[in-house]
Scaffold this motif. Sequence first.
Motif, PDB file in Angstrom:
ATOM      1  N   GLU A 172      -5.842   7.428  -3.170  1.00 33.82           N
ATOM      2  CA  GLU A 172      -5.812   6.034  -2.706  1.00 33.82           C
ATOM      3  C   GLU A 172      -5.844   5.024  -3.860  1.00 33.82           C
ATOM      4  OE1 GLU A 172      -4.940   4.960   0.169  1.00 33.82           O
ATOM      5  OE2 GLU A 172      -4.964   6.926   1.132  1.00 33.82           O
ATOM      6  N   SER A 232      -2.214   3.027  -4.226  1.00 31.61           N
ATOM      7  CA  SER A 232      -1.994   2.162  -3.061  1.00 31.61           C
ATOM      8  C   SER A 232      -2.913   0.943  -3.124  1.00 31.61           C
ATOM      9  CB  SER A 232      -2.237   2.946  -1.775  1.00 31.61           C
ATOM     10  OG  SER A 232      -3.486   3.608  -1.822  1.00 31.61           O
ATOM     11  N   HIS A 242       1.699   4.445  -2.844  1.00 30.19           N
ATOM     12  CA  HIS A 242       1.718   5.907  -2.676  1.00 30.19           C
ATOM     13  C   HIS A 242       3.077   6.467  -3.092  1.00 30.19           C
ATOM     14  CE1 HIS A 242      -2.078   6.391  -0.685  1.00 30.19           C
ATOM     15  NE2 HIS A 242      -1.774   5.679   0.361  1.00 30.19           N
ATOM     16  N   HIS A 300       0.834  -1.209   0.000  1.00 29.55           N
ATOM     17  CA  HIS A 300       0.000   0.000   0.000  1.00 29.55           C
ATOM     18  C   HIS A 300       0.872   1.265   0.000  1.00 29.55           C
ATOM     19  CE1 HIS A 300      -3.779   2.151   1.229  1.00 29.55           C
ATOM     20  NE2 HIS A 300      -2.883   3.027   1.660  1.00 29.55           N
TER      21      HIS A 300
HETATM   22 ZN    ZN Z   1      -3.220   5.172   1.820  1.00 28.10          ZN
END
Ligand code: ZN
Length: 591
Positions: free
Chosen positions: A409, A412, A385, A381
């Motif tokens: 998001e 991720s 990013h 995750h």
């Molecule tokens: Zn996140």
Amino acid sequence: MERKDVLAKNKWKIEDIYSSDDVWEKTYDELFNSIEFSHYAGKLGNKETLLKFFKETDEFGKVLERLAVYAHMRHDEDTRISKYQAYNAKIGALYSKFSTEIAFFDSEMAKLDENYLNSLVLDKDFSDYDYQIKTIIKRKPHVISEEQEKLIALAGETLDTFYETFGMIDNADLPLPEIEYNGKNVKLSHGLYGIILHADDREKRKEAYEKYYKAYISLINTLTSTYHGNVKKGVFLSKAYKYDSSLERALLNEDVDKIVYDNLLNCVNDNLDSLRRYISDRKKILGYDKMYFYDTYVSLVEDAELKLEYNEAYEYMINGLAPLGKDYQDLLRKGYAEGWIDVEETDGKRSGAYSIGCNGTHPFVLLNYKPNMNNMFTIAHEMGHALHTYFSSKNQPYAKADYKIFVAEVASTVNEVLLLKHMLANAKDENLKKYLLNYYLDTIRLTLHRQTMFAEFEYEAHSMVERGEPLTKENLCQVYGDIGKKYYGSDIEHDYNISCEWMRIPHFYRAFYVYKYATGIISAMNIVNKILKEGEPAVKNYFKFLSSGSSSDPVSLLKLAGVDLTTKEPFDLAMREFEETLNEFEKLMGI
Ligand SMILES: [Zn+2]
């Protein structure tokens, strides 16, 4: 463990930003004394002056960002050190001086002639700022007079009171009682409530659930008032800035078309059958006559934990992300080897995990790694990013490098879903397979369905106030309870407690925020689907998205990766995928 005992290879190389605190302090002083932008006020109607203003504030912003990121990271390495607490306070002062100095910018730009602004969008000298100028033009109908703007600024602190009061109640004054846990009487907290709700002891779950809600319900009149106040605040601001609704204002702030919001609510509503079926399966597998909301978090499959050490988990993740290609994998290796990541949990270190970007250097990731499956997903995750930041910084000018929350998001979640699918495809152990399917179903349920349910509630609450109806504890619980019944169906007991759940959701104080979680996972599921189906061409398109920063509105940027949220297609695909996962899960579980 003490920070000094951590191997150098498991610490982030913060010196890639500044080689020492002395350099930080010297840079800070220089920057603080160089702030001088107010002389630009009233002169932005001249192209050369405006361009100079943009370039100068960019240069200033770059250094400010580096100073801020360094201070933030130093503080998180050991939050007990007061020197770095002071660094962060100094950064706060610098930001506030900077924003006061350029406070004239927004209102002056908004008042400039539209032809002039349009000519800037086409001017290649201004290409770094074209998107920013486009949004200024879009917001022109919502510009108010300077006097009105001042008045709203003056009222600003008062308007934030509802959120602050909720925070005080939720973090300090909520009368949470004691509960016996691991043989000791301890005060029930938000964290402990979450742990108990995920655990097998049903009696304990029931006890915690009842005690937790009792505390909120004891404050129902106050919490109705703070939430009502917050909704009224949103309605007031939308009227003051001449919007048709508070939703319209929130969507324009993010530059997202309302059709995206409508598609989300419509598609989820059209597909609630599969969610209700999953709830019904839950009841069957758990073997309960009556199932309650405190039974919805416990895993349906006994632990199939994969306990990998950090280096093994990292290598496993790199393999799992193979569909993204060798270049992506090489960057993951580079991050591992070149000090992007702070791995170990140490005394005083900030908990949790995050990724942080910084112009002029590579991104950084903070972890508190523990050998379990969840933590392996956390690495995937956060590296998602980090590489989104890496590609956007590399391919966009500073002014367009930061991506918007709406897409934040996506990268991720793409990594998490890819890793999960890799594990599923390679799982030899049937129990692990069941566990992963259950994990995926719960992830979709909590990120997609639940957040859409929240979005539906806050939409209704704002509409009621916009229609002139009051919000009372009775009608708020009624609205929330009815939406809950529609989503989860009749295989779960809709008791009074759960109709009061709206009282405890902090995100409701940031109106129209939660829908972005749902659109984020939907976009990610679609991207993964394309990558696994189409291979390299889809990966290439995905890289275009990763490299796009905030060069245009977020919905257009997602189109680069082949996801068009203005159509129903991506929403339907996500819904289908939930249903297919459920079919597979049911088959394995013999339901
Ligand atoms: Zn996140």
